[in-house]
Design an enzyme around this catalytic site. Structure first.
Site, short mmCIF file in Angstrom:
data_model
loop_
_atom_site.label_atom_id
_atom_site.label_comp_id
_atom_site.label_asym_id
_atom_site.label_seq_id
_atom_site.Cartn_x
_atom_site.Cartn_y
_atom_site.Cartn_z
CB ILE A 12 -1.06 5.42 3.16
CG1 ILE A 12 0.37 5.37 3.87
CG2 ILE A 12 -1.01 5.96 1.74
CD1 ILE A 12 1.21 4.48 3.17
CB ILE A 59 -9.55 -7.27 5.47
CG1 ILE A 59 -8.37 -7.51 6.19
CG2 ILE A 59 -9.78 -5.84 5.60
CD1 ILE A 59 -7.28 -7.13 5.27
CB THR A 121 5.57 -1.96 0.17
OG1 THR A 121 6.95 -1.80 0.51
CG2 THR A 121 5.67 -3.45 0.49
CG ASP A 122 9.85 0.62 -2.02
OD1 ASP A 122 9.54 0.10 -0.88
OD2 ASP A 122 10.67 1.57 -2.01
CD GLU A 123 9.70 -2.33 3.52
OE1 GLU A 123 9.78 -3.36 4.10
OE2 GLU A 123 9.42 -1.46 3.96
CE1 TYR A 148 4.12 -4.38 5.44
CE2 TYR A 148 6.28 -3.58 4.84
CZ TYR A 148 4.93 -3.52 4.66
OH TYR A 148 4.25 -2.47 3.88
CE LYS A 152 1.49 -4.42 1.56
NZ LYS A 152 0.07 -4.08 1.71
CE LYS A 187 5.16 2.18 9.66
NZ LYS A 187 3.79 1.90 10.20
N PRO A 190 7.95 10.24 12.10
CG PRO A 190 5.77 9.63 11.63
CD PRO A 190 7.17 9.38 11.11
CG ASN A 247 17.53 5.77 7.31
OD1 ASN A 247 16.74 6.15 6.49
ND2 ASN A 247 17.71 4.48 7.78
#
Ligand code: NAD
Ligand code: TDX
Length: 332
Positions: A12, A59, A121-123, A148, A152, A187, A190, A247
């Protein structure tokens, strides 16, 4: 404007770099990226060195981050460990990059008084039932499921705390599932198209009734640029394009668009703790900042994406075997 894009060699982030390079010809972009397994220098080919600088670095390197932040006007922070399945196997890098990395950036923007936009993320909101009439909004309570999404969520809360406690100028966006070019073969989309291109069958986790809210990555980029330029410090904006699909339907569509039998896929082991449904209500972004998605026809956007993987096999082939070896061990 001189901006730093962390994670700009990933999926992204690199799409955002190309978008800003095109849309803001007078801006200078510096990418800070550690080139992990997910980063690829080839994603940033063809950019004029007068307008673009690539820095390979981490970072969590406070001295490096401090120097770069001092030299620039704003940070758009994409860098993260981003894959749920990896976080279930080995959570540690997720804590280092997503938590300590974000902390390191916050300390630098705090010290130098620079603007931050944090990508999330929306997660972080957990999941919804399939029949829940509600979608996530900026007021939904945080309830992450995986290592994950927990890291986040932690990074978002750090940003909020640095805004409130130290007056840091920062905005946050939480976006739904992206699709488009340059997405890693680990992912969902892909992986399926490259399995077909390798002459194998796509792999559906569990029953495949889980729903994801798909957005083209270029719409994510236009939303982030809108927030960077017009967003109000301290505010969170949800980014989504009304693209809910289960899905199973997506796998069937990929098979149809690649000329295969739509039932020619395998059911593999489900993801532990698999979130059932994500759905974004992006009313705030649309009404307060006037943003609109452009890629509203999922099938058309998906077709272009599938063609990109067909035409760019040299880009994904080097990653494919190692990715599938990892999945095989997990029965996926
Ligand atoms: P990605 O895994 O494709 O790319 C991540 C990039 O960050 C890579 O280039 C990698 O080299 C770099 N990176 C990782 N650790 C680093 C470190 N310690 N220091 C410097 N660079 C490092 O990820 P993506 O799918 O492009 O996701 C980008 C961001 O968008 C993430 O913050 C993710 O949480 C968020 N997001 C992703 C989606 C999605 O659908 N993929 C949806 C919403 C939000
Ligand atoms: O082979 C597969 N088969 C399958 O059925 C893979 C890789 C995935 N799936 C399922 C799991 C999910 O329900 O497809 C759905 C999408 O999976 P991922 O591509 O792994 O995405 P997801 O876990 O939804 O998270 C993505 O969107 C939110 C990104 O990876 C995150 O970075 C982002 O925060």
């Amino acid at each position: 404007m001189n901006i730093i894009v962390t994670g700009g060699a990933g999926f992204i982030g690199s799409n955002f770099v190309h978008y800003v390079y095109r849309e803001r010809p007078d801006w200078h972009i510096t990418v800070l990226d550690a080139l992990t397994y997910a980063g690829n220098r080839a994603n940033l080919e063809g950019l004029d060195p007068a307008r673009f600088t690539f820095v390979e670095g981490n970072i969590t390197d406070a001295a490096l981050v401090d120097r770069l932040v001092a030299e620039n006007d704003a940070v758009v922070h994409y860098a993260a460990e981003s894959h749920n399945d990896n976080s279930l196997q080995n959570p540690r890098p997720f804590l280092d990059t997503n938590i300590i990395g974000t902390y390191t950036i916050l300390e630098a923007v705090r010290k130098h008084g620079k603007r931050l936009h944090h990508i999330s993320t929306d997660e972080v909101y957990g999941d919804l039932e399939l029949d829940d009439p509600n979608r996530f909004t900026e007021n939904t309570a945080y309830n992450p499921s995986s290592p994950y999404s927990a890291t986040k969520a932690g990074s978002d809360l750090l940003v909020r705390a640095w805004v409130r406690s130290f007056g840091v100028m920062a905005t946050i966006s939480n976006c739904s599932n992206n699709y488009g070019p340059y997405q890693h073969v680990e992912k969902f989309i892909p992986r399926q198209v490259t399995e077909i291109l390798e002459g194998r069958r796509p792999k559906l986790y569990g029953t495949g009734e889980q729903v994801r809210d798909w957005i083209h990555t270029e719409d994510h980029s236009s939303a982030v640029l809108t927030i960077l330029e017009k967003g109000v410090s301290g505010e969170t904006y949800l980014i989504g394009a009304d693209g809910e699909k289960d899905n199973k339907s997506v796998i069937e569509l990929i098979l149809k668009l690649t000329g295969q039998d739509p039932t020619a896929y395998d059911h593999v082991n489900d993801r532990p703790g698999h979130d059932m449904r994500y759905a974004i209500d992006s009313t705030k972004l649309r009404t307060e900042l006037g943003w609109r998605p452009h890629y509203t026809d999922f099938e058309a956007g998906l077709k272009v994406t599938l063609d990109w993987y067909k035409d760019n096999q040299a880009w994904w082939k080097p990653q494919k075997e190692a990715t599938e070896t990892k999945y095989k061990v997990q029965g996926q």
